[in-house]
Design a protein around this motif. Sequence first.
Motif, mmCIF file in Angstrom:
data_model
loop_
_atom_site.group_PDB
_atom_site.id
_atom_site.type_symbol
_atom_site.label_atom_id
_atom_site.label_comp_id
_atom_site.label_asym_id
_atom_site.label_seq_id
_atom_site.Cartn_x
_atom_site.Cartn_y
_atom_site.Cartn_z
ATOM 1 N N VAL A 1 0.848 -1.197 0.000
ATOM 2 C CA VAL A 1 0.000 0.000 0.000
ATOM 3 C C VAL A 1 0.878 1.239 0.000
ATOM 4 O O VAL A 1 1.791 1.375 0.832
ATOM 5 C CB VAL A 1 -0.937 0.018 1.218
ATOM 6 N N ASP A 2 0.616 2.134 -0.911
ATOM 7 C CA ASP A 2 1.274 3.442 -0.973
ATOM 8 C C ASP A 2 0.245 4.388 -1.595
ATOM 9 O O ASP A 2 0.127 4.506 -2.802
ATOM 10 C CB ASP A 2 2.539 3.370 -1.822
ATOM 11 N N ALA A 3 -0.524 5.052 -0.735
ATOM 12 C CA ALA A 3 -1.696 5.787 -1.213
ATOM 13 C C ALA A 3 -1.825 7.143 -0.539
ATOM 14 O O ALA A 3 -1.513 7.292 0.644
ATOM 15 C CB ALA A 3 -2.968 4.968 -0.959
ATOM 16 N N PRO A 4 -2.305 8.133 -1.271
ATOM 17 C CA PRO A 4 -2.574 9.443 -0.673
ATOM 18 C C PRO A 4 -3.869 9.423 0.139
ATOM 19 O O PRO A 4 -4.708 8.532 -0.036
ATOM 20 C CB PRO A 4 -2.706 10.353 -1.891
ATOM 21 N N PHE A 5 -3.988 10.421 0.998
ATOM 22 C CA PHE A 5 -5.198 10.588 1.801
ATOM 23 C C PHE A 5 -6.134 11.587 1.141
ATOM 24 O O PHE A 5 -5.704 12.516 0.450
ATOM 25 C CB PHE A 5 -4.859 11.131 3.193
ATOM 26 N N THR A 6 -7.408 11.403 1.393
ATOM 27 C CA THR A 6 -8.396 12.430 1.116
ATOM 28 C C THR A 6 -9.144 12.706 2.415
ATOM 29 O O THR A 6 -9.348 11.799 3.231
ATOM 30 C CB THR A 6 -9.380 12.014 0.010
ATOM 31 N N GLU A 7 -9.524 13.958 2.631
ATOM 32 C CA GLU A 7 -10.286 14.306 3.822
ATOM 33 C C GLU A 7 -11.752 13.962 3.613
ATOM 34 O O GLU A 7 -12.326 14.286 2.574
ATOM 35 C CB GLU A 7 -10.132 15.793 4.134
ATOM 36 N N ASN B 1 -22.008 14.902 4.906
ATOM 37 C CA ASN B 1 -22.965 15.396 3.925
ATOM 38 C C ASN B 1 -24.141 16.053 4.644
ATOM 39 O O ASN B 1 -24.131 16.197 5.864
ATOM 40 C CB ASN B 1 -23.423 14.267 2.994
ATOM 41 N N ALA B 2 -25.150 16.429 3.897
ATOM 42 C CA ALA B 2 -26.275 17.182 4.469
ATOM 43 C C ALA B 2 -27.063 16.396 5.506
ATOM 44 O O ALA B 2 -27.738 16.978 6.356
ATOM 45 C CB ALA B 2 -27.208 17.645 3.343
ATOM 46 N N THR B 3 -26.978 15.074 5.447
ATOM 47 C CA THR B 3 -27.726 14.246 6.403
ATOM 48 C C THR B 3 -26.879 13.816 7.586
ATOM 49 O O THR B 3 -27.308 13.014 8.407
ATOM 50 C CB THR B 3 -28.286 12.995 5.698
ATOM 51 N N GLY B 4 -25.647 14.337 7.671
ATOM 52 C CA GLY B 4 -24.794 13.997 8.796
ATOM 53 C C GLY B 4 -23.986 12.743 8.609
ATOM 54 O O GLY B 4 -23.403 12.227 9.567
ATOM 55 N N GLN B 5 -23.932 12.218 7.395
ATOM 56 C CA GLN B 5 -23.143 11.029 7.124
ATOM 57 C C GLN B 5 -21.787 11.415 6.556
ATOM 58 O O GLN B 5 -21.650 12.415 5.855
ATOM 59 C CB GLN B 5 -23.866 10.120 6.128
ATOM 60 N N LEU B 6 -20.795 10.599 6.876
ATOM 61 C CA LEU B 6 -19.452 10.849 6.374
ATOM 62 C C LEU B 6 -19.349 10.330 4.948
ATOM 63 O O LEU B 6 -19.638 9.170 4.667
ATOM 64 C CB LEU B 6 -18.433 10.143 7.265
ATOM 65 N N ASN B 7 -18.958 11.198 4.031
ATOM 66 C CA ASN B 7 -18.819 10.794 2.648
ATOM 67 C C ASN B 7 -17.671 9.803 2.492
ATOM 68 O O ASN B 7 -16.608 9.979 3.087
ATOM 69 C CB ASN B 7 -18.553 12.023 1.773
ATOM 70 N N ALA B 8 -17.876 8.776 1.681
ATOM 71 C CA ALA B 8 -16.850 7.761 1.449
ATOM 72 C C ALA B 8 -15.798 8.282 0.479
ATOM 73 O O ALA B 8 -16.041 9.246 -0.257
ATOM 74 C CB ALA B 8 -17.497 6.503 0.864
ATOM 75 N N PRO B 9 -14.607 7.667 0.456
ATOM 76 C CA PRO B 9 -13.629 8.035 -0.581
ATOM 77 C C PRO B 9 -14.230 7.818 -1.965
ATOM 78 O O PRO B 9 -15.064 6.920 -2.147
ATOM 79 C CB PRO B 9 -12.476 7.057 -0.325
ATOM 80 N N PRO B 10 -13.844 8.601 -2.951
ATOM 81 C CA PRO B 10 -14.395 8.445 -4.299
ATOM 82 C C PRO B 10 -14.211 7.016 -4.812
ATOM 83 O O PRO B 10 -13.101 6.480 -4.753
ATOM 84 C CB PRO B 10 -13.578 9.438 -5.136
ATOM 85 N N PRO B 11 -15.264 6.374 -5.306
ATOM 86 C CA PRO B 11 -15.164 4.982 -5.746
ATOM 87 C C PRO B 11 -14.403 4.814 -7.050
ATOM 88 O O PRO B 11 -14.005 3.711 -7.393
ATOM 89 C CB PRO B 11 -16.635 4.564 -5.908
ATOM 90 N N ASN B 12 -14.164 5.916 -7.768
ATOM 91 C CA ASN B 12 -13.464 5.808 -9.045
ATOM 92 C C ASN B 12 -11.952 5.892 -8.891
ATOM 93 O O ASN B 12 -11.211 5.813 -9.869
ATOM 94 C CB ASN B 12 -13.940 6.897 -10.018
ATOM 95 N N ASP B 13 -11.471 6.065 -7.652
ATOM 96 C CA ASP B 13 -10.035 6.091 -7.389
ATOM 97 C C ASP B 13 -9.706 4.907 -6.493
ATOM 98 O O ASP B 13 -10.020 4.911 -5.307
ATOM 99 C CB ASP B 13 -9.638 7.403 -6.720
ATOM 100 N N THR B 14 -9.069 3.900 -7.052
ATOM 101 C CA THR B 14 -8.819 2.672 -6.299
ATOM 102 C C THR B 14 -7.582 2.752 -5.413
ATOM 103 O O THR B 14 -7.338 1.831 -4.633
ATOM 104 C CB THR B 14 -8.676 1.472 -7.252
ATOM 105 N N ASN B 15 -6.806 3.824 -5.521
ATOM 106 C CA ASN B 15 -5.615 3.964 -4.691
ATOM 107 C C ASN B 15 -5.717 5.236 -3.856
ATOM 108 O O ASN B 15 -4.950 6.190 -4.008
ATOM 109 C CB ASN B 15 -4.347 4.002 -5.548
ATOM 110 N N LEU B 16 -6.686 5.232 -2.938
ATOM 111 C CA LEU B 16 -6.965 6.400 -2.109
ATOM 112 C C LEU B 16 -7.547 5.935 -0.788
ATOM 113 O O LEU B 16 -8.366 5.010 -0.753
ATOM 114 C CB LEU B 16 -7.962 7.310 -2.835
ATOM 115 N N VAL B 17 -7.107 6.554 0.305
ATOM 116 C CA VAL B 17 -7.689 6.257 1.612
ATOM 117 C C VAL B 17 -8.307 7.521 2.180
ATOM 118 O O VAL B 17 -7.902 8.633 1.845
ATOM 119 C CB VAL B 17 -6.640 5.689 2.593
ATOM 120 N N GLY B 18 -9.296 7.352 3.039
ATOM 121 C CA GLY B 18 -10.003 8.487 3.594
ATOM 122 C C GLY B 18 -9.849 8.586 5.100
ATOM 123 O O GLY B 18 -9.808 7.572 5.799
#
Length: 232
Positions: A93-99, A103-120
């Motif tokens: 594993v060698d991956a960048p972070f995303t913050e 969202n508007a309902t109080g849920q934490l948005n998941a990492p983008p599903p179109n980027d397979t090398n990303l952690v949140g």
Amino acid sequence: MVGPVPGTARLLRAGMGAAAVGLLLIYNSPDTTPTAGAPAGPAAPPAAIAPVAPVAPVVPGAAKPGPAPAAAAGAPTLKQSTPTRLRIPQIAVDAPFTELTLNATGQLNAPPPNDTNLVGWYKDGVTPGERGNAVVVGHVDTTTGPAVFLLLSMLRPGNKVEVARADGTVAVFSVDSVETFAKNAIPDQKVYGETPDAQLRLITCGGMYDKQKRDYLDNVVVFAHLESSKKA
């Protein structure tokens, strides 16, 4: 949120945030129904896909925020600093972070599903290396194929997890255990509760995939503690 004692406000907020992440993390995952021509899932280890890690109010039975535990004697800690990159040599594993934000309902948005090398990382929680419990999630497969946490369940005690940080330090964590929990039986306090030292949780989904629910049945959780730090 303002705590009753100066200096504890951020710890209490972080503890509540981490516990709240756990409440809905065990219930929500993106639809992973394979697209035409895509594999049904990785062959081994058991397939899993990163959870959507929502945050919700604390409810009865969940981990409750409270006074921070006494600091562990001699345990290293670092100052607050945003994580920038995750490296786990044992599973490549060698991956960048995303913050991750709410969202508007109080849920934490998941990492983008179109980027397979990303952690949140939940940006309003504890930063990896600070005293407390930092929570990181990542996809292990998507409809397009394997992703960053594909081999997460293969980590073993003593394996190292490195988190590069914006202040130029690298927090080096040592894996304590890797456990799998049914999503309807997550031990909230153990996984998301406040800790007296700097700890890390790496979380994704695992176990069997339920086609009717379009969700995996379990969560894989890596428990690790801060062992040392170094310059990047």
